[in-house]
Design a protein around this motif. Sequence first.
Motif, PDB file in Angstrom:
ATOM      1  N   ASP A  72       0.826  -1.211   0.000  1.00  0.00           N
ATOM      2  CA  ASP A  72       0.000   0.000   0.000  1.00  0.00           C
ATOM      3  C   ASP A  72       0.859   1.259   0.000  1.00  0.00           C
ATOM      4  O   ASP A  72       0.521   2.255  -0.649  1.00  0.00           O
ATOM      5  CB  ASP A  72      -0.926  -0.004   1.222  1.00  0.00           C
ATOM      6  N   ILE A  73       1.977   1.224   0.726  1.00  0.00           N
ATOM      7  CA  ILE A  73       2.888   2.374   0.733  1.00  0.00           C
ATOM      8  C   ILE A  73       3.509   2.561  -0.648  1.00  0.00           C
ATOM      9  O   ILE A  73       3.618   3.690  -1.154  1.00  0.00           O
ATOM     10  CB  ILE A  73       3.980   2.184   1.803  1.00  0.00           C
ATOM     11  N   LEU A  74       3.906   1.457  -1.273  1.00  0.00           N
ATOM     12  CA  LEU A  74       4.488   1.525  -2.615  1.00  0.00           C
ATOM     13  C   LEU A  74       3.499   2.129  -3.605  1.00  0.00           C
ATOM     14  O   LEU A  74       3.869   3.002  -4.411  1.00  0.00           O
ATOM     15  CB  LEU A  74       4.893   0.112  -3.073  1.00  0.00           C
ATOM     16  N   LEU A  75       2.246   1.703  -3.543  1.00  0.00           N
ATOM     17  CA  LEU A  75       1.226   2.234  -4.454  1.00  0.00           C
ATOM     18  C   LEU A  75       0.978   3.714  -4.193  1.00  0.00           C
ATOM     19  O   LEU A  75       0.858   4.511  -5.138  1.00  0.00           O
ATOM     20  CB  LEU A  75      -0.075   1.440  -4.281  1.00  0.00           C
ATOM     21  N   THR A  76       0.921   4.095  -2.933  1.00  0.00           N
ATOM     22  CA  THR A  76       0.665   5.494  -2.579  1.00  0.00           C
ATOM     23  C   THR A  76       1.795   6.401  -3.041  1.00  0.00           C
ATOM     24  O   THR A  76       1.555   7.473  -3.621  1.00  0.00           O
ATOM     25  CB  THR A  76       0.478   5.627  -1.056  1.00  0.00           C
ATOM     26  N   GLN A 102       5.868   4.673 -13.604  1.00  0.00           N
ATOM     27  CA  GLN A 102       4.673   4.718 -12.762  1.00  0.00           C
ATOM     28  C   GLN A 102       3.764   3.535 -13.053  1.00  0.00           C
ATOM     29  O   GLN A 102       3.238   2.897 -12.128  1.00  0.00           O
ATOM     30  CB  GLN A 102       3.913   6.028 -12.991  1.00  0.00           C
ATOM     31  N   PHE A 103       3.572   3.215 -14.329  1.00  0.00           N
ATOM     32  CA  PHE A 103       2.742   2.069 -14.693  1.00  0.00           C
ATOM     33  C   PHE A 103       3.341   0.769 -14.165  1.00  0.00           C
ATOM     34  O   PHE A 103       2.621  -0.124 -13.715  1.00  0.00           O
ATOM     35  CB  PHE A 103       2.570   1.990 -16.211  1.00  0.00           C
ATOM     36  N   PHE A 104       4.665   0.651 -14.225  1.00  0.00           N
ATOM     37  CA  PHE A 104       5.351  -0.556 -13.744  1.00  0.00           C
ATOM     38  C   PHE A 104       5.075  -0.792 -12.270  1.00  0.00           C
ATOM     39  O   PHE A 104       4.656  -1.888 -11.864  1.00  0.00           O
ATOM     40  CB  PHE A 104       6.858  -0.428 -13.995  1.00  0.00           C
ATOM     41  N   PHE A 105       5.283   0.228 -11.439  1.00  0.00           N
ATOM     42  CA  PHE A 105       5.100   0.061 -10.001  1.00  0.00           C
ATOM     43  C   PHE A 105       3.618  -0.038  -9.620  1.00  0.00           C
ATOM     44  O   PHE A 105       3.270  -0.729  -8.655  1.00  0.00           O
ATOM     45  CB  PHE A 105       5.777   1.207  -9.237  1.00  0.00           C
ATOM     46  N   PHE A 106       2.762   0.636 -10.391  1.00  0.00           N
ATOM     47  CA  PHE A 106       1.326   0.491 -10.167  1.00  0.00           C
ATOM     48  C   PHE A 106       0.893  -0.950 -10.432  1.00  0.00           C
ATOM     49  O   PHE A 106       0.194  -1.565  -9.606  1.00  0.00           O
ATOM     50  CB  PHE A 106       0.562   1.454 -11.075  1.00  0.00           C
ATOM     51  N   SER A 107       1.304  -1.510 -11.567  1.00  0.00           N
ATOM     52  CA  SER A 107       0.957  -2.896 -11.902  1.00  0.00           C
ATOM     53  C   SER A 107       1.553  -3.858 -10.882  1.00  0.00           C
ATOM     54  O   SER A 107       0.898  -4.825 -10.473  1.00  0.00           O
ATOM     55  CB  SER A 107       1.470  -3.243 -13.303  1.00  0.00           C
ATOM     56  N   PHE A 108       2.782  -3.576 -10.467  1.00  0.00           N
ATOM     57  CA  PHE A 108       3.449  -4.449  -9.504  1.00  0.00           C
ATOM     58  C   PHE A 108       2.673  -4.511  -8.190  1.00  0.00           C
ATOM     59  O   PHE A 108       2.417  -5.594  -7.653  1.00  0.00           O
ATOM     60  CB  PHE A 108       4.870  -3.948  -9.239  1.00  0.00           C
ATOM     61  N   SER A 109       2.289  -3.355  -7.666  1.00  0.00           N
ATOM     62  CA  SER A 109       1.590  -3.325  -6.381  1.00  0.00           C
ATOM     63  C   SER A 109       0.215  -3.963  -6.470  1.00  0.00           C
ATOM     64  O   SER A 109      -0.205  -4.689  -5.556  1.00  0.00           O
ATOM     65  CB  SER A 109       1.463  -1.874  -5.879  1.00  0.00           C
ATOM     66  N   GLU A 110      -0.507  -3.760  -7.588  1.00  0.00           N
ATOM     67  CA  GLU A 110      -1.849  -4.328  -7.728  1.00  0.00           C
ATOM     68  C   GLU A 110      -1.807  -5.848  -7.874  1.00  0.00           C
ATOM     69  O   GLU A 110      -2.580  -6.563  -7.241  1.00  0.00           O
ATOM     70  CB  GLU A 110      -2.562  -3.704  -8.932  1.00  0.00           C
ATOM     71  N   ILE A 111      -0.901  -6.338  -8.716  1.00  0.00           N
ATOM     72  CA  ILE A 111      -0.809  -7.788  -8.930  1.00  0.00           C
ATOM     73  C   ILE A 111      -0.294  -8.472  -7.669  1.00  0.00           C
ATOM     74  O   ILE A 111      -0.785  -9.550  -7.286  1.00  0.00           O
ATOM     75  CB  ILE A 111       0.096  -8.098 -10.138  1.00  0.00           C
ATOM     76  N   PHE A 112       0.684  -7.856  -7.009  1.00  0.00           N
ATOM     77  CA  PHE A 112       1.200  -8.454  -5.773  1.00  0.00           C
ATOM     78  C   PHE A 112       0.116  -8.527  -4.707  1.00  0.00           C
ATOM     79  O   PHE A 112       0.016  -9.510  -3.970  1.00  0.00           O
ATOM     80  CB  PHE A 112       2.390  -7.654  -5.250  1.00  0.00           C
ATOM     81  N   GLU A 113      -0.719  -7.486  -4.627  1.00  0.00           N
ATOM     82  CA  GLU A 113      -1.799  -7.511  -3.640  1.00  0.00           C
ATOM     83  C   GLU A 113      -2.799  -8.618  -3.968  1.00  0.00           C
ATOM     84  O   GLU A 113      -3.324  -9.261  -3.057  1.00  0.00           O
ATOM     85  CB  GLU A 113      -2.502  -6.153  -3.580  1.00  0.00           C
ATOM     86  N   CYS A 114      -3.068  -8.842  -5.250  1.00  0.00           N
ATOM     87  CA  CYS A 114      -3.946  -9.960  -5.637  1.00  0.00           C
ATOM     88  C   CYS A 114      -3.393 -11.285  -5.109  1.00  0.00           C
ATOM     89  O   CYS A 114      -4.124 -12.086  -4.509  1.00  0.00           O
ATOM     90  CB  CYS A 114      -4.071 -10.036  -7.155  1.00  0.00           C
ATOM     91  N   LEU A 115      -2.107 -11.511  -5.328  1.00  0.00           N
ATOM     92  CA  LEU A 115      -1.476 -12.762  -4.903  1.00  0.00           C
ATOM     93  C   LEU A 115      -1.384 -12.847  -3.386  1.00  0.00           C
ATOM     94  O   LEU A 115      -1.606 -13.915  -2.796  1.00  0.00           O
ATOM     95  CB  LEU A 115      -0.082 -12.889  -5.527  1.00  0.00           C
ATOM     96  N   TYR A 280      -9.285   2.228  -5.870  1.00  0.00           N
ATOM     97  CA  TYR A 280      -8.250   1.218  -5.645  1.00  0.00           C
ATOM     98  C   TYR A 280      -6.837   1.807  -5.599  1.00  0.00           C
ATOM     99  O   TYR A 280      -5.907   1.124  -5.173  1.00  0.00           O
ATOM    100  CB  TYR A 280      -8.325   0.107  -6.709  1.00  0.00           C
ATOM    101  N   THR A 281      -6.648   3.057  -6.035  1.00  0.00           N
ATOM    102  CA  THR A 281      -5.319   3.662  -5.948  1.00  0.00           C
ATOM    103  C   THR A 281      -5.125   4.483  -4.674  1.00  0.00           C
ATOM    104  O   THR A 281      -4.004   4.579  -4.166  1.00  0.00           O
ATOM    105  CB  THR A 281      -5.051   4.567  -7.155  1.00  0.00           C
TER     106      THR A 281
END
Length: 317
Positions: A72-76, A102-115, A280-281
């Motif tokens: 969550d901190i990474l996404l924020t 920005q897209f890379f870290f956004f995708s990373f945080s969202e997919i990681f949270e899913c997992l 979600y962001t």
Amino acid sequence: MTNLESNLTTVTEFFLLGFHVSQVLRISLFSLLLLITCCTLCGNLLIITLVSTSRNLHTPMYFFISQLSITDILLTIDIAPIMLNIVLNNGGTITFIGCITQFFFFSFSEIFECLLLTVMSYDRYVAICNPLRYTSIITHEYCAKLVIVCWLVTLLIVVCDSLPILKLKFCQRTIIDHFFCDLVPLMDVACSGTQLVQLEVSILGPPAFFIPVIIITVSYINIIITILKIPTNMNRQKAFSTCSSHLAVVSIFYCSLFSVYVFPTKGKTLTISKALSLLYTIFTPFINPIIYSLRNKDIMKAVREEIIEKSLWFPQL
């Protein structure tokens, strides 16, 4: 040379429009988002600190919660600073490299949270459905391995996501009607190369989202069946309370995510899409520590112990 080829240019920056509102509303929105951002960072940092320092929180469940706070901190940090600048100044520029980053870290945080939410549902499944073997199955080493696997799988998926975007070709249209660099707005302003991106999304997207949903659903079906078999009402409530916070976080996260990327977009205005993207962001990282702390006796106890310890320590200075 075709007209399309003649119009292609090397894009060095994009202009993000943000929100089309009056100055008064823009200042109010900026103040609200700034407050939420500060609370998000403080709340998640507090959970990470408590889990790291309090012995009572050195358990698998809280280890996963601390990982969620890191995400969550990474996404924020990835979304909020640029978004606040855009809201305050009624738009703003971002470099091409900055946009892709920005897209890379956004995708990373969202997919990681899913997992991670999937792993947490498995943790709750073992705790409720197989409590006698919980400590032997969910060990600290096993938890660390699960998280490392989540990080590595997420990194692989995001790299596969980002590489086709680097091959997108842009014309003179470099204005993105959004408050951050998301996939759909980037494809809207691209002149060519979108077919490869669409193919990659259609291949990797559904498994990345729906496999975790299926695992979480199956886990909670088994959890509910097990809870209903518990003879006393008090024990049923106690068992359900151990997974209610996780279920609330999962519901908020997936409902907001699906409303943007899965559900039909016909009739959905750009303003509605941006508002849903805020859920979600910005809202989800803000609400997660609240859900896990306000209804959690262990975390509230750790907070009180920290306050007492600091109050005893400061007078000695």
